[in-house]
Design a protein around this motif. Structure first.
Motif, PDB file in Angstrom:
ATOM      1  N   PHE A  63       0.792  -1.230   0.000  1.00  0.00           N
ATOM      2  CA  PHE A  63       0.000   0.000   0.000  1.00  0.00           C
ATOM      3  C   PHE A  63       0.826   1.284   0.000  1.00  0.00           C
ATOM      4  O   PHE A  63       0.377   2.312  -0.498  1.00  0.00           O
ATOM      5  CB  PHE A  63      -0.954   0.015   1.193  1.00  0.00           C
ATOM      6  CG  PHE A  63      -1.977  -1.078   1.151  1.00  0.00           C
ATOM      7  CD1 PHE A  63      -2.976  -1.072   0.187  1.00  0.00           C
ATOM      8  CD2 PHE A  63      -1.938  -2.132   2.052  1.00  0.00           C
ATOM      9  CE1 PHE A  63      -3.931  -2.086   0.139  1.00  0.00           C
ATOM     10  CE2 PHE A  63      -2.878  -3.155   2.015  1.00  0.00           C
ATOM     11  CZ  PHE A  63      -3.876  -3.122   1.054  1.00  0.00           C
ATOM     12  N   LEU A  64       2.016   1.242   0.581  1.00  0.00           N
ATOM     13  CA  LEU A  64       2.858   2.444   0.608  1.00  0.00           C
ATOM     14  C   LEU A  64       3.984   2.384  -0.407  1.00  0.00           C
ATOM     15  O   LEU A  64       4.777   3.317  -0.508  1.00  0.00           O
ATOM     16  CB  LEU A  64       3.435   2.651   2.012  1.00  0.00           C
ATOM     17  CG  LEU A  64       2.418   2.938   3.123  1.00  0.00           C
ATOM     18  CD1 LEU A  64       3.129   3.137   4.450  1.00  0.00           C
ATOM     19  CD2 LEU A  64       1.573   4.150   2.795  1.00  0.00           C
ATOM     20  N   LYS A  65       4.065   1.268  -1.141  1.00  0.00           N
ATOM     21  CA  LYS A  65       5.102   1.088  -2.163  1.00  0.00           C
ATOM     22  C   LYS A  65       6.504   1.222  -1.584  1.00  0.00           C
ATOM     23  O   LYS A  65       7.434   1.657  -2.262  1.00  0.00           O
ATOM     24  CB  LYS A  65       4.926   2.100  -3.313  1.00  0.00           C
ATOM     25  CG  LYS A  65       3.521   2.180  -3.892  1.00  0.00           C
ATOM     26  CD  LYS A  65       3.046   0.851  -4.419  1.00  0.00           C
ATOM     27  CE  LYS A  65       1.632   0.949  -4.996  1.00  0.00           C
ATOM     28  NZ  LYS A  65       1.081  -0.371  -5.357  1.00  0.00           N
ATOM     29  N   LYS A  66       6.655   0.865  -0.327  1.00  0.00           N
ATOM     30  CA  LYS A  66       7.963   0.951   0.314  1.00  0.00           C
ATOM     31  C   LYS A  66       8.788  -0.275  -0.041  1.00  0.00           C
ATOM     32  O   LYS A  66       8.263  -1.388  -0.089  1.00  0.00           O
ATOM     33  CB  LYS A  66       7.797   1.051   1.832  1.00  0.00           C
ATOM     34  CG  LYS A  66       9.082   1.328   2.577  1.00  0.00           C
ATOM     35  CD  LYS A  66       8.804   1.624   4.049  1.00  0.00           C
ATOM     36  CE  LYS A  66      10.093   1.929   4.797  1.00  0.00           C
ATOM     37  NZ  LYS A  66       9.833   2.248   6.224  1.00  0.00           N
ATOM     38  N   GLN A  67      10.079  -0.065  -0.287  1.00  0.00           N
ATOM     39  CA  GLN A  67      10.937  -1.166  -0.699  1.00  0.00           C
ATOM     40  C   GLN A  67      11.852  -1.579   0.447  1.00  0.00           C
ATOM     41  O   GLN A  67      12.484  -0.743   1.090  1.00  0.00           O
ATOM     42  CB  GLN A  67      11.776  -0.752  -1.912  1.00  0.00           C
ATOM     43  CG  GLN A  67      10.929  -0.435  -3.143  1.00  0.00           C
ATOM     44  CD  GLN A  67      11.781  -0.002  -4.323  1.00  0.00           C
ATOM     45  OE1 GLN A  67      12.997   0.086  -4.220  1.00  0.00           O
ATOM     46  NE2 GLN A  67      11.132   0.276  -5.446  1.00  0.00           N
ATOM     47  N   PHE A  68      11.905  -2.880   0.701  1.00  0.00           N
ATOM     48  CA  PHE A  68      12.802  -3.438   1.707  1.00  0.00           C
ATOM     49  C   PHE A  68      13.822  -4.313   0.988  1.00  0.00           C
ATOM     50  O   PHE A  68      13.450  -5.225   0.248  1.00  0.00           O
ATOM     51  CB  PHE A  68      12.030  -4.281   2.722  1.00  0.00           C
ATOM     52  CG  PHE A  68      11.065  -3.490   3.573  1.00  0.00           C
ATOM     53  CD1 PHE A  68      11.456  -2.985   4.799  1.00  0.00           C
ATOM     54  CD2 PHE A  68       9.761  -3.248   3.129  1.00  0.00           C
ATOM     55  CE1 PHE A  68      10.564  -2.261   5.581  1.00  0.00           C
ATOM     56  CE2 PHE A  68       8.870  -2.524   3.911  1.00  0.00           C
ATOM     57  CZ  PHE A  68       9.278  -2.020   5.142  1.00  0.00           C
ATOM     58  N   SER A  69      15.105  -4.034   1.205  1.00  0.00           N
ATOM     59  CA  SER A  69      16.148  -4.801   0.530  1.00  0.00           C
ATOM     60  C   SER A  69      16.192  -6.230   1.068  1.00  0.00           C
ATOM     61  O   SER A  69      15.688  -6.528   2.154  1.00  0.00           O
ATOM     62  CB  SER A  69      17.512  -4.136   0.740  1.00  0.00           C
ATOM     63  OG  SER A  69      17.897  -4.224   2.107  1.00  0.00           O
ATOM     64  N   GLN A  70      16.815  -7.110   0.308  1.00  0.00           N
ATOM     65  CA  GLN A  70      16.956  -8.496   0.735  1.00  0.00           C
ATOM     66  C   GLN A  70      17.769  -8.593   2.027  1.00  0.00           C
ATOM     67  O   GLN A  70      17.504  -9.447   2.876  1.00  0.00           O
ATOM     68  CB  GLN A  70      17.635  -9.316  -0.373  1.00  0.00           C
ATOM     69  CG  GLN A  70      16.783  -9.509  -1.616  1.00  0.00           C
ATOM     70  CD  GLN A  70      15.475 -10.232  -1.311  1.00  0.00           C
ATOM     71  OE1 GLN A  70      15.440 -11.185  -0.532  1.00  0.00           O
ATOM     72  NE2 GLN A  70      14.389  -9.788  -1.930  1.00  0.00           N
ATOM     73  N   LYS A  71      18.749  -7.691   2.191  1.00  0.00           N
ATOM     74  CA  LYS A  71      19.568  -7.704   3.402  1.00  0.00           C
ATOM     75  C   LYS A  71      18.729  -7.366   4.627  1.00  0.00           C
ATOM     76  O   LYS A  71      18.879  -7.982   5.691  1.00  0.00           O
ATOM     77  CB  LYS A  71      20.728  -6.707   3.264  1.00  0.00           C
ATOM     78  CG  LYS A  71      21.768  -7.112   2.224  1.00  0.00           C
ATOM     79  CD  LYS A  71      22.866  -6.072   2.131  1.00  0.00           C
ATOM     80  CE  LYS A  71      23.925  -6.497   1.116  1.00  0.00           C
ATOM     81  NZ  LYS A  71      24.998  -5.485   0.991  1.00  0.00           N
ATOM     82  N   ILE A  72      17.846  -6.370   4.482  1.00  0.00           N
ATOM     83  CA  ILE A  72      16.959  -6.001   5.592  1.00  0.00           C
ATOM     84  C   ILE A  72      16.036  -7.165   5.941  1.00  0.00           C
ATOM     85  O   ILE A  72      15.846  -7.513   7.120  1.00  0.00           O
ATOM     86  CB  ILE A  72      16.122  -4.757   5.231  1.00  0.00           C
ATOM     87  CG1 ILE A  72      17.013  -3.511   5.114  1.00  0.00           C
ATOM     88  CG2 ILE A  72      15.021  -4.529   6.251  1.00  0.00           C
ATOM     89  CD1 ILE A  72      17.541  -3.006   6.414  1.00  0.00           C
ATOM     90  N   LYS A  73      15.453  -7.791   4.926  1.00  0.00           N
ATOM     91  CA  LYS A  73      14.548  -8.923   5.160  1.00  0.00           C
ATOM     92  C   LYS A  73      15.284 -10.079   5.837  1.00  0.00           C
ATOM     93  O   LYS A  73      14.753 -10.740   6.734  1.00  0.00           O
ATOM     94  CB  LYS A  73      13.938  -9.387   3.836  1.00  0.00           C
ATOM     95  CG  LYS A  73      12.976  -8.379   3.213  1.00  0.00           C
ATOM     96  CD  LYS A  73      12.478  -8.871   1.865  1.00  0.00           C
ATOM     97  CE  LYS A  73      11.553  -7.850   1.205  1.00  0.00           C
ATOM     98  NZ  LYS A  73      11.116  -8.293  -0.144  1.00  0.00           N
TER      99      LYS A  73
END
Length: 340
Positions: free
Chosen positions: A119-129
């Motif tokens: 909904f916010l189109k926020k991107q989380f990198s693979q490293k963060i995940k």
């Protein structure tokens, strides 16, 4: 550079205040409920919010902060949502085993990531995940002992996860989009949170404990611990809004799991709670995940600062929330945000 250093100090201060106050109130409430036999958690939370509002009202009267009017529908819906989420979390604990309740709390992070991505189109990198996964595995090992499922408890847990995630996302969104401070938002929304819990709290607590909060015999020591809990709660509620506003809902949840590890440690050292090798291994894994999360977030923030245009473009892309058009944005912001 001066502004950036000031902001970073503000974030560190908010994180420290949140950890210190949250761990303090957990220890205080543990003594109140486990040792002194006061089991009315939901009603106690309503008292926390009323004391928080009265404290902020006094501070506003002394001009310690400026009250900023927020659309009434927005703040009312936001306050009710937060109040409902607290009640659902307490009901979830009442209907589920401790282990399943801990699973519910762990699920808040991935669900928040999912909502912000969609909904916010926020991107989380693979490293963060990856760092979040390590953290969740560690906390799970340290705190989950049993998993007993039942249909009512599962439904309550799902509702608690949804309302908590949406509430915390809205806490961040309202502050940024309406340009209000954490103090201003808490001051406006606390009465509505307190009201819904003040009405529903005694009913929820009586249903869960089979005891009446108004028939409870209040000794002087119980009253003293209730007052102490309410005083600490002002700092807890304030720091919650402050941390979510300055960082993000996901970072706040990461911080929450740090508090869980600290509470387990303090419980062992101060209250002599049982502590096993599994607890130690889980806490160490969780801390490693937190360190990774902090490091990767710092690296990504440095990249954003080096390329501010990219950061601004991402913010613009994430502007719509839950399909809100600009025309009705002020009213819809009412659904945006989230609390001890």
């Amino acid at each position: 550079m001066g502004e950036m250093s000031s902001f970073q100090l503000g974030v560190i201060g908010a994180l420290f205040l949140s950890v210190a106050s949250s761990v303090s109130i957990v220890i205080c409430n543990k003594a109140l409920m486990s040792n002194l036999g006061f089991p009315f958690a939901t009603t106690l939370t309503s008292w926390h919010l009323m004391v928080t509002f009265c404290t902020l009202h006094a501070a506003q009267r002394f001009n310690l902060f400026e009250s900023k009017p927020i659309d009434m529908k927005t703040v009312m819906l936001f306050g009710i949502l937060n109040g409902v989420s607290i009640g659902l979390l307490n009901l979830s604990l009442g209907f589920n085993s401790i282990g399943f309740y801990q699973m519910t709390k762990l699920a808040i992070i991935p669900f928040t990531v999912l909502l912000e991505t969609i909904f916010l189109k926020k991107q989380f990198s693979q490293k963060i995940k990856m760092s979040l996964l390590v953290l969740l595995v560690g906390v799970g090992i340290a705190s989950i002992t049993d998993l007993q499922l039942n249909s009512v408890g599962t439904i309550l847990s799902l509702l608690a996860i949804v309302t908590t995630c949406v509430g915390q996302i809205l806490t961040n969104t309202i502050q940024k989009r309406l340009n209000v401070s954490s103090t201003q938002l808490l001051y406006q929304s606390a009465p509505f949170q307190a009201a819904i819990l003040f009405v529903s709290g005694p009913l929820v607590d009586q249903f869960l404990t089979k005891q009446n909060v108004f028939a409870f015999k209040y000794s002087s020591i119980v009253s003293a611990f209730i007052i102490l809990s309410c005083i600490i709660s002002v700092s807890v509620n304030f720091s919650t809004f402050l941390v979510i506003g300055k960082t993000s809902p996901v970072t706040y949840q990461v911080l929450g799991h740090l508090k869980t590890c600290l509470v387990l440690t303090f419980g062992y050292t101060l209250l002599h709670d049982p502590f096993t090798e599994r607890n130690i291994i889980g806490i160490l894994i969780a801390i490693f995940g937190m360190v990774l999360y902090s490091y990767f977030c710092t690296q990504e923030n440095k990249k954003k600062q080096a390329d501010p245009l990219v950061s601004q473009m991402k913010d613009k892309e994430g502007a719509p929330f839950l399909g809100v058009e600009k025309e009705g944005q002020e009213d819809k912001n009412a659904d945006k945000d989230s609390h001890v």
